[in-house]
Design a protein around this motif. Structure first.
Motif, PDB file in Angstrom:
ATOM      1  N   ASP A 242       0.815  -1.207   0.000  1.00 57.08           N
ATOM      2  CA  ASP A 242       0.000   0.000   0.000  1.00 57.08           C
ATOM      3  C   ASP A 242       0.851   1.260   0.000  1.00 57.08           C
ATOM      4  O   ASP A 242       0.315   2.360  -0.082  1.00 57.08           O
ATOM      5  CB  ASP A 242      -0.925   0.018   1.224  1.00 57.08           C
ATOM      6  N   LEU A 243       2.160   1.133   0.122  1.00 60.61           N
ATOM      7  CA  LEU A 243       3.045   2.295   0.189  1.00 60.61           C
ATOM      8  C   LEU A 243       3.898   2.408  -1.070  1.00 60.61           C
ATOM      9  O   LEU A 243       5.069   2.745  -1.028  1.00 60.61           O
ATOM     10  CB  LEU A 243       3.938   2.203   1.428  1.00 60.61           C
ATOM     11  N   ALA A 244       3.293   2.101  -2.229  1.00 64.32           N
ATOM     12  CA  ALA A 244       4.006   2.232  -3.488  1.00 64.32           C
ATOM     13  C   ALA A 244       4.334   3.693  -3.748  1.00 64.32           C
ATOM     14  O   ALA A 244       3.688   4.594  -3.202  1.00 64.32           O
ATOM     15  CB  ALA A 244       3.148   1.673  -4.622  1.00 64.32           C
ATOM     16  N   PRO A 245       5.358   3.953  -4.565  1.00 70.58           N
ATOM     17  CA  PRO A 245       5.712   5.348  -4.840  1.00 70.58           C
ATOM     18  C   PRO A 245       4.542   6.120  -5.437  1.00 70.58           C
ATOM     19  O   PRO A 245       3.712   5.573  -6.173  1.00 70.58           O
ATOM     20  CB  PRO A 245       6.875   5.213  -5.841  1.00 70.58           C
ATOM     21  N   GLN A 246       4.508   7.406  -5.155  1.00 72.30           N
ATOM     22  CA  GLN A 246       3.474   8.263  -5.714  1.00 72.30           C
ATOM     23  C   GLN A 246       3.658   8.350  -7.225  1.00 72.30           C
ATOM     24  O   GLN A 246       4.767   8.223  -7.740  1.00 72.30           O
ATOM     25  CB  GLN A 246       3.563   9.665  -5.094  1.00 72.30           C
ATOM     26  N   PRO A 247       2.572   8.558  -7.980  1.00 73.20           N
ATOM     27  CA  PRO A 247       2.687   8.587  -9.441  1.00 73.20           C
ATOM     28  C   PRO A 247       3.565   9.725  -9.919  1.00 73.20           C
ATOM     29  O   PRO A 247       3.656  10.780  -9.289  1.00 73.20           O
ATOM     30  CB  PRO A 247       1.236   8.766  -9.898  1.00 73.20           C
ATOM     31  N   GLY A 248       4.230   9.481 -11.051  1.00 71.47           N
ATOM     32  CA  GLY A 248       5.099  10.492 -11.644  1.00 71.47           C
ATOM     33  C   GLY A 248       4.876  10.564 -13.133  1.00 71.47           C
ATOM     34  O   GLY A 248       3.880  10.059 -13.679  1.00 71.47           O
ATOM     35  N   LEU A 249       5.824  11.189 -13.843  1.00 70.84           N
ATOM     36  CA  LEU A 249       5.678  11.379 -15.279  1.00 70.84           C
ATOM     37  C   LEU A 249       5.682  10.054 -16.037  1.00 70.84           C
ATOM     38  O   LEU A 249       5.148   9.980 -17.154  1.00 70.84           O
ATOM     39  CB  LEU A 249       6.816  12.279 -15.780  1.00 70.84           C
ATOM     40  N   ARG A 251       3.963   7.585 -15.433  1.00 68.67           N
ATOM     41  CA  ARG A 251       2.622   6.999 -15.428  1.00 68.67           C
ATOM     42  C   ARG A 251       1.611   7.854 -16.169  1.00 68.67           C
ATOM     43  O   ARG A 251       0.403   7.632 -16.073  1.00 68.67           O
ATOM     44  CB  ARG A 251       2.161   6.775 -13.984  1.00 68.67           C
ATOM     45  N   LEU A 252       2.099   8.842 -16.914  1.00 65.78           N
ATOM     46  CA  LEU A 252       1.178   9.648 -17.712  1.00 65.78           C
ATOM     47  C   LEU A 252       0.486   8.810 -18.790  1.00 65.78           C
ATOM     48  O   LEU A 252      -0.677   9.051 -19.135  1.00 65.78           O
ATOM     49  CB  LEU A 252       1.921  10.817 -18.361  1.00 65.78           C
ATOM     50  N   GLY A 253       1.213   7.830 -19.345  1.00 65.72           N
ATOM     51  CA  GLY A 253       0.607   6.984 -20.369  1.00 65.72           C
ATOM     52  C   GLY A 253      -0.616   6.251 -19.858  1.00 65.72           C
ATOM     53  O   GLY A 253      -1.659   6.203 -20.531  1.00 65.72           O
ATOM     54  N   ALA A 254      -0.517   5.664 -18.654  1.00 66.61           N
ATOM     55  CA  ALA A 254      -1.662   4.958 -18.074  1.00 66.61           C
ATOM     56  C   ALA A 254      -2.799   5.920 -17.773  1.00 66.61           C
ATOM     57  O   ALA A 254      -3.977   5.588 -17.970  1.00 66.61           O
ATOM     58  CB  ALA A 254      -1.226   4.225 -16.815  1.00 66.61           C
ATOM     59  N   LEU A 255      -2.456   7.124 -17.303  1.00 66.84           N
ATOM     60  CA  LEU A 255      -3.488   8.115 -17.005  1.00 66.84           C
ATOM     61  C   LEU A 255      -4.244   8.497 -18.274  1.00 66.84           C
ATOM     62  O   LEU A 255      -5.494   8.543 -18.287  1.00 66.84           O
ATOM     63  CB  LEU A 255      -2.841   9.349 -16.385  1.00 66.84           C
ATOM     64  N   ILE A 256      -3.515   8.750 -19.340  1.00 69.82           N
ATOM     65  CA  ILE A 256      -4.157   9.168 -20.590  1.00 69.82           C
ATOM     66  C   ILE A 256      -4.941   8.013 -21.194  1.00 69.82           C
ATOM     67  O   ILE A 256      -6.025   8.207 -21.771  1.00 69.82           O
ATOM     68  CB  ILE A 256      -3.079   9.701 -21.555  1.00 69.82           C
ATOM     69  N   ALA A 257      -4.440   6.783 -21.031  1.00 71.23           N
ATOM     70  CA  ALA A 257      -5.179   5.625 -21.545  1.00 71.23           C
ATOM     71  C   ALA A 257      -6.543   5.510 -20.864  1.00 71.23           C
ATOM     72  O   ALA A 257      -7.554   5.172 -21.505  1.00 71.23           O
ATOM     73  CB  ALA A 257      -4.359   4.356 -21.336  1.00 71.23           C
ATOM     74  N   PRO A 276      16.241  12.871 -15.040  1.00 72.40           N
ATOM     75  CA  PRO A 276      15.586  12.693 -13.733  1.00 72.40           C
ATOM     76  C   PRO A 276      15.237  14.046 -13.108  1.00 72.40           C
ATOM     77  O   PRO A 276      16.015  15.000 -13.186  1.00 72.40           O
ATOM     78  CB  PRO A 276      16.644  11.955 -12.904  1.00 72.40           C
ATOM     79  N   VAL A 277      14.058  14.101 -12.530  1.00 76.14           N
ATOM     80  CA  VAL A 277      13.622  15.293 -11.795  1.00 76.14           C
ATOM     81  C   VAL A 277      13.192  14.851 -10.405  1.00 76.14           C
ATOM     82  O   VAL A 277      12.887  13.673 -10.180  1.00 76.14           O
ATOM     83  CB  VAL A 277      12.468  16.019 -12.517  1.00 76.14           C
ATOM     84  N   PRO A 278      13.169  15.752  -9.433  1.00 76.61           N
ATOM     85  CA  PRO A 278      12.776  15.374  -8.066  1.00 76.61           C
ATOM     86  C   PRO A 278      11.394  14.729  -8.032  1.00 76.61           C
ATOM     87  O   PRO A 278      10.501  15.107  -8.803  1.00 76.61           O
ATOM     88  CB  PRO A 278      12.801  16.707  -7.314  1.00 76.61           C
ATOM     89  N   PRO A 279      11.186  13.741  -7.146  1.00 78.93           N
ATOM     90  CA  PRO A 279       9.879  13.074  -7.063  1.00 78.93           C
ATOM     91  C   PRO A 279       8.728  14.037  -6.807  1.00 78.93           C
ATOM     92  O   PRO A 279       7.636  13.858  -7.350  1.00 78.93           O
ATOM     93  CB  PRO A 279      10.059  12.083  -5.905  1.00 78.93           C
ATOM     94  N   GLY A 280       8.968  15.064  -5.973  1.00 83.04           N
ATOM     95  CA  GLY A 280       7.901  16.024  -5.708  1.00 83.04           C
ATOM     96  C   GLY A 280       7.489  16.778  -6.944  1.00 83.04           C
ATOM     97  O   GLY A 280       6.295  17.053  -7.155  1.00 83.04           O
ATOM     98  N   VAL A 281       8.451  17.107  -7.805  1.00 83.04           N
ATOM     99  CA  VAL A 281       8.137  17.802  -9.059  1.00 83.04           C
ATOM    100  C   VAL A 281       7.369  16.877  -9.996  1.00 83.04           C
ATOM    101  O   VAL A 281       6.407  17.289 -10.659  1.00 83.04           O
ATOM    102  CB  VAL A 281       9.439  18.314  -9.710  1.00 83.04           C
ATOM    103  N   GLU A 282       7.797  15.618 -10.068  1.00 77.88           N
ATOM    104  CA  GLU A 282       7.077  14.652 -10.918  1.00 77.88           C
ATOM    105  C   GLU A 282       5.631  14.491 -10.466  1.00 77.88           C
ATOM    106  O   GLU A 282       4.710  14.462 -11.284  1.00 77.88           O
ATOM    107  CB  GLU A 282       7.792  13.307 -10.900  1.00 77.88           C
ATOM    108  N   THR A 308       1.272  18.178 -23.432  1.00 78.16           N
ATOM    109  CA  THR A 308       2.656  18.415 -23.843  1.00 78.16           C
ATOM    110  C   THR A 308       3.527  18.528 -22.599  1.00 78.16           C
ATOM    111  O   THR A 308       3.209  19.296 -21.679  1.00 78.16           O
ATOM    112  CB  THR A 308       2.786  19.703 -24.674  1.00 78.16           C
ATOM    113  N   VAL A 309       4.602  17.758 -22.588  1.00 79.72           N
ATOM    114  CA  VAL A 309       5.587  17.827 -21.513  1.00 79.72           C
ATOM    115  C   VAL A 309       6.917  18.196 -22.149  1.00 79.72           C
ATOM    116  O   VAL A 309       7.428  17.455 -23.002  1.00 79.72           O
ATOM    117  CB  VAL A 309       5.706  16.497 -20.753  1.00 79.72           C
ATOM    118  N   GLU A 310       7.478  19.333 -21.737  1.00 77.90           N
ATOM    119  CA  GLU A 310       8.734  19.812 -22.314  1.00 77.90           C
ATOM    120  C   GLU A 310       9.799  19.900 -21.232  1.00 77.90           C
ATOM    121  O   GLU A 310       9.622  20.579 -20.224  1.00 77.90           O
ATOM    122  CB  GLU A 310       8.546  21.186 -22.957  1.00 77.90           C
ATOM    123  N   TYR A 311      10.927  19.209 -21.478  1.00 81.23           N
ATOM    124  CA  TYR A 311      12.093  19.298 -20.599  1.00 81.23           C
ATOM    125  C   TYR A 311      12.988  20.417 -21.118  1.00 81.23           C
ATOM    126  O   TYR A 311      13.803  20.205 -22.023  1.00 81.23           O
ATOM    127  CB  TYR A 311      12.853  17.982 -20.576  1.00 81.23           C
TER     128      TYR A 311
END
Length: 374
Positions: A242-249, A251-257, A276-282, A308-311
């Motif tokens: 139940d303590l899996a990592p919080q979602p990040g970039l 998992r955008l594919g699953a969200l959009i699906a 890589p970006v900080p987990p809080g930013v993701e 659109t996600v731009e690095y």
């Protein structure tokens, strides 16, 4: 006090011996000099004490009058060492020596005599001094109580602010977790109800999407509740799964699906060099996309959306644009907290959120989050 003893010593040096008979290198003349070290009693209290303890017996042992003044010099030096001395143990060990010297000096000392009228003033002065010190002590106590009360009030206010901020954070997390999945589930359930008689296969697929959305919502809720139930040291009774990592970039594919399964076409474009970006930013970027698509599903039925996600070199840009549509049945269930929560979440990372209608129709949500240069 030091000046008074110097003047008093000079008085005895001239009064006890006629001016022409004064021995300018004898004890009477050295009395004013014995009080001179007292000028440094606050800066070097222990050194002054030992200087006085050595010189006072040498100067005052021959004259009862001078013994009194040298004894007073020792008293002042001992008081100063006790009050201002930074080295407590050497000071405490020096006090018995000071007591022996004082006994030696005052044994044969000639105490000054005062007129009867002056005695009343001499008694009044210490009484007034004690009264003044008591007044100042009570004043300091009152000020200390006032400062303590102010500190307690500040602590209570800080605690209340912390509670309010934590409530807002919990509300934001629950809103982000529940709203998206429930909104998609409502739309899919409504579509399944409408086509259940004429297209039962499509209705079953819609109901399966509702089931998957419900499971996803429950999984994220367990993650949030697990974080809330953890102890301060990170331990708790929550299961590890139940303590899996919080979602990040990632998992955008699953969200959009999931949004596509609800019937809304969504395109995802990622530009720039992935890094890589900080987990809080993701997590903040993920929540921006989630909230924007949820609002599109609720308020723009029949629209298409583009994510659109731009690095960039120094920032992460997340942009969600839709073509506009008609409000759905769940459009009136919002409370306006979504965008407010996103701004608060982005502000933690120094990011900004821009929202507004597009000139050619539709709605635009843009988040800019600063990043360290790659």
């Amino acid at each position: 006090m030091a000046l008074w003893l110097v003047i008093g010593g000079a008085h005895y040096a001239t009064v006890t011996e006629p001016f022409g008979a004064v021995d300018w290198f004898g004890p009477p003349v050295l009395v004013p000099l014995a009080a001179v070290p007292l000028a440094l009693r606050r800066r070097f209290p222990l050194a002054v004490l030992w200087t006085v303890l050595v010189t006072a017996p040498l100067i005052g042992h021959d004259s009862p009058d001078i013994a009194y003044y040298t004894g007073m010099i020792c008293l002042v030096a001992a008081y100063s060492a006790t009050s201002y001395g930074p080295y407590r143990l050497p000071t405490v060990l020096s006090l018995p020596v000071a007591a022996v010297v004082l006994v030696f000096l005052f044994t044969d000392a000639k105490l000054p005599s005062f007129p009867n009228g002056t005695v009343a003033l001499l008694v009044l002065i210490p009484v007034l001094a004690v009264a003044h010190e008591m007044h100042m002590w009570r004043r300091r106590v009152d000020e200390g109580r006032a400062r303590l009360s102010a500190l307690q009030r500040e602590q209570v206010e800080a605690l209340n602010r912390a509670v309010e901020q934590e409530r807002a954070r919990i509300a934001r997390e629950l809103h982000d977790v529940v709203t998206h999945n429930v909104s998609v589930m409502v739309i899919q359930a409504g579509a399944a109800r409408k086509i259940m008689d004429i297209a039962p296969d499509q209705a079953r697929e819609a109901l399966l999407a509702v089931e998957n959305g419900g499971r996803a919502a429950m999984a994220e809720l367990r993650q949030v509740m697990g974080l809330l139930m953890m102890d301060g040291d990170g331990s708790g009774t929550v299961a590890t799964e139940d303590l899996a990592p919080q979602p990040g970039l990632d998992r955008l594919g699953a969200l959009i699906a999931g949004v596509r399964e609800a019937g809304m076409p969504v395109e995802l474009t990622v530009t720039g060099q992935r890094r890589p970006v900080p987990p809080g930013v993701e997590l903040a970027a993920y929540r921006v996309v989630q909230e924007a698509l949820t609002n599109t599903v609720k308020h723009a039925g029949g629209a298409t959306a583009a994510v659109t996600v731009e690095y960039a070199v120094d920032q992460l840009r997340v942009e969600i644009a839709d073509t506009g549509g008609l409000p759905t049945a769940s459009a009136g269930s919002g409370n306006g907290r979504g965008l407010i929560g996103l701004r608060e979440r982005l502000a933690v990372h120094g990011g900004t959120l821009h929202t507004g209608r597009r000139p050619r129709g539709g709605y635009l949500v843009r988040a800019l989050i600063p990043l360290e240069a790659a």
